[in-house]
Write a protein that holds these residues in place. Structure first.
Motif, PDB file in Angstrom:
ATOM      1  N   PHE A 154      51.466  38.830  56.344  1.00  0.00           N
ATOM      2  CA  PHE A 154      50.380  39.472  56.512  1.00  0.00           C
ATOM      3  C   PHE A 154      50.571  40.926  56.909  1.00  0.00           C
ATOM      4  O   PHE A 154      51.415  41.337  57.243  1.00  0.00           O
ATOM      5  N   PHE A 155      49.261  41.427  56.247  1.00  0.00           N
ATOM      6  CA  PHE A 155      49.009  43.051  56.837  1.00  0.00           C
ATOM      7  C   PHE A 155      49.808  43.853  56.087  1.00  0.00           C
ATOM      8  O   PHE A 155      50.210  43.597  54.984  1.00  0.00           O
ATOM      9  N   SER A 156      50.008  45.213  56.716  1.00  0.00           N
ATOM     10  CA  SER A 156      50.316  46.253  55.632  1.00  0.00           C
ATOM     11  C   SER A 156      51.932  46.204  55.433  1.00  0.00           C
ATOM     12  O   SER A 156      51.882  46.633  54.132  1.00  0.00           O
ATOM     13  N   TYR A 157      52.824  45.639  55.932  1.00  0.00           N
ATOM     14  CA  TYR A 157      54.109  45.444  55.256  1.00  0.00           C
ATOM     15  C   TYR A 157      54.213  44.019  54.727  1.00  0.00           C
ATOM     16  O   TYR A 157      55.341  43.628  54.365  1.00  0.00           O
ATOM     17  N   GLY A 158      53.129  43.376  54.678  1.00  0.00           N
ATOM     18  CA  GLY A 158      53.119  41.832  54.201  1.00  0.00           C
ATOM     19  C   GLY A 158      53.270  41.789  52.653  1.00  0.00           C
ATOM     20  O   GLY A 158      53.481  42.713  52.005  1.00  0.00           O
ATOM     21  N   ASP A 159      53.017  40.571  52.194  1.00  0.00           N
ATOM     22  CA  ASP A 159      52.895  40.087  50.854  1.00  0.00           C
ATOM     23  C   ASP A 159      51.534  40.479  50.369  1.00  0.00           C
ATOM     24  O   ASP A 159      50.559  41.065  51.002  1.00  0.00           O
ATOM     25  N   SER A 160      51.314  40.232  49.203  1.00  0.00           N
ATOM     26  CA  SER A 160      50.193  40.464  48.503  1.00  0.00           C
ATOM     27  C   SER A 160      49.401  39.517  47.739  1.00  0.00           C
ATOM     28  O   SER A 160      49.776  38.405  47.548  1.00  0.00           O
ATOM     29  N   SER A 161      48.306  39.752  47.128  1.00  0.00           N
ATOM     30  CA  SER A 161      47.514  38.695  46.100  1.00  0.00           C
ATOM     31  C   SER A 161      46.972  39.629  45.036  1.00  0.00           C
ATOM     32  O   SER A 161      46.774  40.995  44.994  1.00  0.00           O
ATOM     33  N   LEU A 162      46.894  38.878  43.989  1.00  0.00           N
ATOM     34  CA  LEU A 162      46.054  39.315  42.861  1.00  0.00           C
ATOM     35  C   LEU A 162      44.911  38.722  42.584  1.00  0.00           C
ATOM     36  O   LEU A 162      45.028  37.265  42.447  1.00  0.00           O
ATOM     37  N   LEU A 163      43.652  38.977  42.924  1.00  0.00           N
ATOM     38  CA  LEU A 163      42.573  38.435  42.841  1.00  0.00           C
ATOM     39  C   LEU A 163      41.808  38.526  41.437  1.00  0.00           C
ATOM     40  O   LEU A 163      41.571  39.912  41.001  1.00  0.00           O
ATOM     41  N   LEU A 164      41.393  37.321  40.790  1.00  0.00           N
ATOM     42  CA  LEU A 164      40.990  37.527  39.451  1.00  0.00           C
ATOM     43  C   LEU A 164      39.620  36.845  39.303  1.00  0.00           C
ATOM     44  O   LEU A 164      39.648  35.548  39.050  1.00  0.00           O
ATOM     45  N   PRO A 165      38.559  37.261  39.717  1.00  0.00           N
ATOM     46  CA  PRO A 165      37.151  36.670  39.897  1.00  0.00           C
ATOM     47  C   PRO A 165      36.781  36.154  38.338  1.00  0.00           C
ATOM     48  O   PRO A 165      35.971  35.152  38.472  1.00  0.00           O
TER      49      PRO A 165
END
Length: 353
Positions: free
Chosen positions: A336-347
């Protein structure tokens, strides 16, 4: 809505204190309204479509954290005090800054940071100080680079001090416009090889500038989020950038901001007739119910509980869906947070199926 609507319990060991290496090895949670897929950032080449446009924030983080001394002569002789400074925002003259301990400085006093960099206290108000440095322009930039440290977010700084590696790790591959005191962290997952692979795929890029301020880490202190006063940050969408975004939308491509800063900026510049050239301070506050006019999706890291950024991603995907996304991320031990993993949000769902 209430602040508690955006709360969740996060195990402390999921807070990332160093980035993934290589950058593109970070995990990527791809979320649609009805599906969650565990991928890697390197998979963006397969996930994005020819004609999609990524909107990238080209702000450059400055080494805004300084340690200096204040000297004072009195009846007991000369006394000194250690002063810690975090630059916040440039002014017509000097900078506003957080100064600790603020009570140890007076208006007119000089803080010495190095042999080449010092600042005079012009004034103090609202827990901040106004500092005028003895250098300007490129001379100031050079002295600051030598004397300063990267301003790591408080949740990382509480676990370890900044070091030389952060000068590279906490900077995007395309950083070019100095002025941020925090990084647009979703962008930290890209390297030149991934950018070139995306170009070869037919994905296009637009650069905008939003200087991320320390206010991005300020807690929300009101229970009714409608009463929250959003911090302001300086940004610019050039005529060229606006034209690129509008042309992509007209051609049926998706506009995908990389990071909440890029999304906030282009939504500030958006009208019902498209994105317009825009320059100024934005304090846009995106909460559930907000209608996105410029963005079709969002790539973003995982955010702090009860933060304005949790409210923003809930506006993109819906409050209940974001709860599902974050529960999955915690269960699968995403960082989590700044150095963490990411997400791709596709509404709008995933056109690739």
């Amino acid at each position: 809505m209430k602040l508690s609507d955006f709360d969740f319990d996060l195990p402390e060991d999921l807070i990332a204190t160093r980035p993934a290496r290589p950058r593109t090895a970070a995990r990527l949670l791809v979320a649609t309204p009805d599906r969650l897929d565990d991928r890697r950032v390197s998979d963006l080449v397969d996930l994005l479509q020819p004609g999609d446009r990524l909107v990238l924030n080209d702000t450059k983080v400055i080494p805004a954290r300084l340690t200096g001394t204040r000297s004072r002569t009195g009846e007991a002789g000369e006394t000194t005090a250690r002063i810690e400074v975090t630059l916040l925002a440039p002014q017509a003259i000097g900078w506003t800054a957080l100064v600790k301990p603020l009570k140890k400085v007076r208006d007119g006093e000089v803080i010495v940071f190095s042999d080449t960099l010092r600042a005079r206290v012009l004034g103090r108000a609202d827990g901040q100080a106004h500092l005028e440095f003895d250098l300007t322009g490129s001379d100031f930039d050079k002295a600051l680079d030598q004397a300063g440290q990267m301003p790591l977010p408080p949740y990382i700084a509480a676990l370890r001090p900044a070091d030389e590696a952060d000068r590279t790790d906490y900077q995007t591959a395309w950083a070019r416009t100095s002025g941020a005191v925090a990084a647009p962290t979703a962008s930290l997952h890209f390297d030149e090889a991934l950018l070139q692979a995306l170009r070869d795929k037919g994905v296009q890029f637009t650069y905008v500038t939003l200087h991320v301020g320390a206010g991005t880490f300020l807690p929300v202190k009101v229970d009714d989020i409608a009463q929250h006063k959003m911090h302001a940050e300086w940004g610019e969408v050039t005529a060229e950038a606006a034209g690129q975004i509008n042309a992509t939308r007209a051609a049926g491509g998706r506009i995908i901001p990389v990071g909440t800063t890029a999304l906030r900026l282009i939504e500030t510049a958006a009208t019902d007739d498209g994105v317009q050239p825009w320059t100024g301070d934005t304090d846009i506050f995106i909460t559930p119910g907000f209608r996105l006019r410029a963005s079709d999706a969002l790539m973003t890291n995982f955010h702090l509980p009860k933060s304005t950024l949790m409210m923003l991603v809930s506006a993109v995907m819906g409050v209940d869906r974001v709860r599902d996304i974050y529960a999955h991320a915690i269960e699968e031990r995403y960082r989590f947070f700044s150095y963490g993993d990411s997400s791709l949000l596709l509404p709008g769902g995933d056109p690739s199926g």
